[in-house]
Write an enzyme that holds these catalytic residues in place. Sequence first.
Site, PDB file in Angstrom:
ATOM      1  N   GLU A 241       0.821  -1.222   0.000  1.00  0.00           N
ATOM      2  CA  GLU A 241       0.000   0.000   0.000  1.00  0.00           C
ATOM      3  C   GLU A 241       0.851   1.266   0.000  1.00  0.00           C
ATOM      4  O   GLU A 241       0.656   2.159   0.845  1.00  0.00           O
ATOM      5  CB  GLU A 241      -0.968  -0.009   1.197  1.00  0.00           C
ATOM      6  CG  GLU A 241      -2.009  -1.091   1.083  1.00  0.00           C
ATOM      7  CD  GLU A 241      -3.155  -0.994   2.099  1.00  0.00           C
ATOM      8  OE1 GLU A 241      -3.063  -0.199   3.046  1.00  0.00           O
ATOM      9  OE2 GLU A 241      -4.150  -1.724   1.910  1.00  0.00           O
TER      10      GLU A 241
ATOM     11  N   GLU B  80      -5.649  -8.312  -0.463  1.00  0.00           N
ATOM     12  CA  GLU B  80      -6.357  -7.990   0.787  1.00  0.00           C
ATOM     13  C   GLU B  80      -7.809  -7.741   0.440  1.00  0.00           C
ATOM     14  O   GLU B  80      -8.105  -6.814  -0.331  1.00  0.00           O
ATOM     15  CB  GLU B  80      -5.772  -6.750   1.474  1.00  0.00           C
ATOM     16  CG  GLU B  80      -4.458  -6.997   2.162  1.00  0.00           C
ATOM     17  CD  GLU B  80      -3.999  -5.805   3.003  1.00  0.00           C
ATOM     18  OE1 GLU B  80      -4.842  -5.128   3.603  1.00  0.00           O
ATOM     19  OE2 GLU B  80      -2.782  -5.568   3.021  1.00  0.00           O
TER      20      GLU B  80
END
Length: 498
Positions: free
Chosen positions: A172, A291
Amino acid sequence: IKATMIVDKDFKIGEVDKRIYGSFVEHLGRAVYGGIYEKDHSTADPQGFRGDVLELVKGLDVPIVRYPGGNFVSGYNWEDGVGPVEQRPSRLELAWRTIEPNWVGLNEFMDWCKKANTEAMMAVNLGTRGPAEARDLIEYANHPSGTLFSDLRRKHGYEQPHAIKTWCLGNEMDGPWQIGAKTAVEYGRIANETAKVMRWVDPTIELVACGSSSLHMPSFPEWEATVLDLTYDNVDFISLHQYYGNPSNDSANFLALSLGMDSFINTVISTADYVQAKKRSKKKINLSFDEWNVWFHSNEADRKLDPWQIAPPQLEDIYNHEDALVVGCMLISLLKRADRVKMACIAQLVNVIAPIMTANGGAAWKQTIYYPYMHASLFGRGTALVPLIQSPKYDAKDYTDVPYLESVAVHNEEKGEVTIFAVNRNLEESLGLEVDLRSFGGCTLIEHIVLENDDLKAANTLEAPDRVKPHTNGNARVDGSKIEASLSKASWNVVRVK
Ligand code: AHR
């Protein structure tokens, strides 16, 4: 009301890569300490791994587990987690504001993977670190011997290399919350240079570049276009992350949110293919949805936790029946693009937004979401087939024309079985379902599994671990190549025929 679906063995979406049923263990909350590992637990093995948790993990047949983060990896020094445990440092862990004692590290996790019949998807730190440390780590993990780091691994008791095949280039990196967050150009450049050195150490690996940390990031999908432009030849996957929640208690809307996941996936595929066209390349980039889950129940409790504890109860969502339906819809979304989504990880595996919960020193149990995930993993292997669906629809706050029926079929040619996964999003009424299996000829029913509950908010807890669980008394009937069923309101269904 009634929905119809045509399933034909020649209308293929693509082979299901079993790795779409992956999961995730981060050094966060009680995922590792109190989750997979608790050395004084009555079921702990000599290495301190909880046997009860291992059994529940094996029940899911998890093919791959992402590790060690997550946001955690962006501040992690992998060297802290190897060598004699008593010499390992405790560190301030800045991503989640805890103390990381390093009782478990790379080698122990690889041992746990063997015990859980799974493989690792290892992430490298591109927050505080870069190509040099990633090179050292892969030399330690994957190089046979005769060099500084490979011999260090051998000295630590691991003669054979771990042969870790799948690696994430950071986590991320577009998120301002990330330690060492970067612009797309900064990240694309460092990811590419890291990918090069890692491949020079071990040319057999597969690499995942970070995509956007959610569909709602302002830089999506420009981020993907720039990152892939800078890394295209040296990476194999681009990642997607997405979590959903129901904070305003609008269940009809909550169940519709997987439509956003569908368009997220389609947009990332389009963006990857745009870069392919720009580069006149033969190579396709696949998607790693590494995710995904429901995450919102624990937000309030997390804000109240004191910092700098070891393994506090962070992100401990207690999942209810409607969450399991959303997880079912999300699994169907992954299968509907099985041609390009080749890896995915439900986040996470134990205690932290997880299908498995534990009490410290006590029992382990299955959350509601365990069931759709388990069914998809066990019965969703083979070839995903195009679901030609006619369904009545409804309008929700964020989406219009939401089909009541969410469904996909998987053909397991080896076993000669077809499995229909189906969610009835209608919260008030059952939904008639007619499936035309045309090319499959005469079929017989194996079972119709149903997860239903009159209370959308019903959850499993330590005290009542079986409040929400599936039964196999579904009413599906098979006549030749036709399946007829009535899907209970707000239900997850698995209809297996052969
Ligand atoms: O899974 C929990 C966290 O969610 C991960 O650490 C991070 O990557 C994401 O924001």
